[in-house]
Design a protein around this motif. Structure first.
Motif, PDB file in Angstrom:
ATOM      1  N   THR A 243     -12.724   3.119  -4.409  1.00 44.77           N
ATOM      2  CA  THR A 243     -11.435   2.445  -4.209  1.00 44.77           C
ATOM      3  C   THR A 243     -11.442   1.575  -2.957  1.00 44.77           C
TER       4      THR A 243
ATOM      5  N   LYS B 137      -3.099   3.892  -7.174  1.00 48.66           N
ATOM      6  CA  LYS B 137      -2.065   4.068  -6.150  1.00 48.66           C
ATOM      7  C   LYS B 137      -1.110   5.214  -6.491  1.00 48.66           C
TER       8      LYS B 137
ATOM      9  N   TRP C  45      -1.761   5.428   2.722  1.00 48.15           N
ATOM     10  CA  TRP C  45      -2.934   4.581   2.856  1.00 48.15           C
ATOM     11  C   TRP C  45      -2.867   3.662   4.072  1.00 48.15           C
TER      12      TRP C  45
ATOM     13  N   LEU D  34       0.840  -1.193   0.000  1.00 48.70           N
ATOM     14  CA  LEU D  34       0.000   0.000   0.000  1.00 48.70           C
ATOM     15  C   LEU D  34       0.875   1.242   0.000  1.00 48.70           C
ATOM     16  N   PRO D  35       0.444   2.325  -0.656  1.00 47.37           N
ATOM     17  CA  PRO D  35       1.167   3.597  -0.520  1.00 47.37           C
ATOM     18  C   PRO D  35       1.242   4.005   0.949  1.00 47.37           C
TER      19      PRO D  35
END
Length: 499
Positions: A177, A160, A121, A117-118
């Motif tokens: 999302t 992303k 996030w 995940l970024p």
């Protein structure tokens, strides 16, 4: 704005041979049928299904209209409708089922369950994702098409790369999302694809025999199709006079957000199963499911004044009188569970833009009489206070009555939008003198608003007070030279007077 019309209906004739209780039930049903048929005609809805649940039983289940306009196929109780974003309510239940099994906590961050995940996030919680308060960038593009051309890996790669839209918990922002991420979590923790998990744990348990996942690409027996009154021309949408075919696809990975097709009866059985403990075992789980998120500023956020909050996949109708949870889908389907009234109503249509959530409360009013708009239901507290005074002193006294109320209570406020909305309700109720009084009040309170003059002019025109209508259209146009409706009416009425 355009004038809205409404017809008041008499109760249907009931045979004297039936019992009083049955007569009352049939009379209510007949009145609802007349009301719904009028709404369908008014809104150009080809087909509609309704199911009403009370005391754990379906007390009304009826289908109206045409499922397929091309071949004039009549809709039946087995006609299947897309429920669009009501699908999110199923996803909310699926997450709470996993929570009851101690496989997750809704307060956990996404990073507990998903890799890669970024950074921005990772600390967003499942609860923030479910309630659209995550601040995540949206998986839909400006044309409301799912990114990635139907490929999940490509879609996630693209989204992303987008910046975060807001800090978690800062605001309500409807977002697809997060629901794709929830689908990935359900699949991972349940050991089966999320569509199968929902089928096994909800469709089958609730006895939803005709319910399935799908979209416009699939061949679906008894499908009621999808129609729309709008057509895109360049970068704008044009409203047509007759329905046209709408084509919608939901990639499989997107089907936690939208993609379930069902019938009103199946949906009613789903509500019965949920409320009776067959889908969630603990009442605390249902309470959590239906509790709207509180933002960082202490308020709740939602779509509009009606669905003004959002819980775990379930929009909420948070209000003092007859609160509800109200999932809506595609501006074509709605399901309201009235939390204090043991009443649930499902309405499915095949018209995008049919917006049954706008009249579902009025149907509830046939079972709960004080919910009718004509009784003042749904008005904000200050408007109810004003209405009570006007019923005693007369609507023509609106301006001095408001002055008196403000003098006695400095906190008493009426917004332009609230007054304008009430004015149009009064028109729908065929109470033109009262509507005129409210629009005149709005003009006195908001003399710099072009819209209030336009609304007053429109009502004056409807009551054949043409010179006064022209005066107010001209005031509206002076305040807003872009008011095309006002300019058109001035031209038409001036020519009419000349002839």
């Amino acid at each position: 704005m355009c004038l809205k019309t409404f017809t008041l209906f008499l109760l249907g004739y009931i045979s004297l041979t039936v019992t009083t209780a049955t007569a009352q039930q049939l009379s209510t049903s007949d009145s609802i049928d007349i009301f719904i048929k009028h709404k369908m005609q008014q809104r150009h809805i080809p087909a509609l299904q309704i199911a009403v649940v009370h005391a754990g039983k379906i007390i009304k289940s009826t289908t109206y209209g045409t499922a397929n306009l091309e071949y004039q196929i009549k809709a039946t109780d087995e006609s299947i409708f897309s429920i669009n974003s009501i699908t999110k309510a199923f996803t909310g239940i699926a997450i709470m089922q996993l929570a009851e099994e101690h496989k997750l906590k809704i307060t956990d961050p996404l990073a507990n369950y998903l890799d890669s995940l970024p950074g921005a996030w990772k600390n967003i919680t499942l609860q923030q994702v479910l309630t659209h308060t995550s601040g995540l960038p949206d998986l839909l593009d400006a044309e409301e098409q799912v990114l990635g051309h139907g490929d999940e890996q490509e879609a996630m790669q693209k989204v992303k790369m987008l910046p975060i839209e807001a800090q978690p918990g800062e605001k309500f922002s409807y977002n697809q999302t997060g629901y794709v991420l929830l689908g990935q979590i359900i699949t991972k923790l349940s050991g089966m694809h999320f569509t199968r998990f929902i089928e096994e744990r909800q469709f089958k348990v609730a006895g939803m025999k005709l319910t399935r996942f799908g979209d416009s690409y699939d061949v679906i027996p008894n499908y009621a199709g999808a129609y729309t009154m709008t057509r895109q021309v360049g970068d704008r949408f044009v409203v047509n006079s007759t329905p046209g075919v709408s084509y919608i696809q939901f990639p499989v990975f997107f089907r936690t957000a939208a993609g379930i097709l069902s019938t009103a009866t199946d949906m009613a059985n789903w509500i019965i199963a949920l409320k009776s403990g067959k889908l969630l075992k603990q009442q605390s789980s249902i309470a959590a499911l239906w509790t709207p998120a509180v933002l960082n500023n202490g308020k709740i956020g939602g779509f509009n004044l009606l669905t003004n909050g959002y819980a775990l996949g379930w929009p909420t109708v948070t209000r003092d009188e007859h609160p509800a949870v109200g999932p809506v889908g595609g501006r074509r389907s709605a399901l309201f569970v009235y939390l204090k009234d043991d009443l649930s109503i499902v309405i499915l249509t095949n018209l995008l833009g049919g917006n049954p959530e706008q009249f579902i409360d009025e149907i509830a009013g046939y079972y709960i009489p004080d919910m009718h708009e004509v009784s003042g239901f749904g008005l904000p507290a200050n408007l109810k206070k004003l209405r009570a005074e006007l019923l005693k002193k007369g609507f023509d006294q609106a301006i001095p009555v408001v002055s008196h109320l403000k003098k006695n209570d400095p906190a008493f406020q009426l917004t332009e939008k609230e007054l304008n909305g009430w004015g149009y309700q009064l028109i729908a109720q065929k109470n033109m003198p009262a509507a005129l009084a409210i629009f005149k009040l709005n003009v006195s309170l908001y003399p710099q608003s072009a819209n209030v003059y336009d609304s007053l002019a429109e009502t004056l025109e409807e009551t054949d007070q043409i010179p006064e209508a022209l005066v107010n259209y001209k005031k509206s146009l002076a305040l807003n030279p872009q008011n095309k409706h006002g300019a058109m009416r001035i031209k038409t009425l001036t020519e009419k007077q000349a002839n």
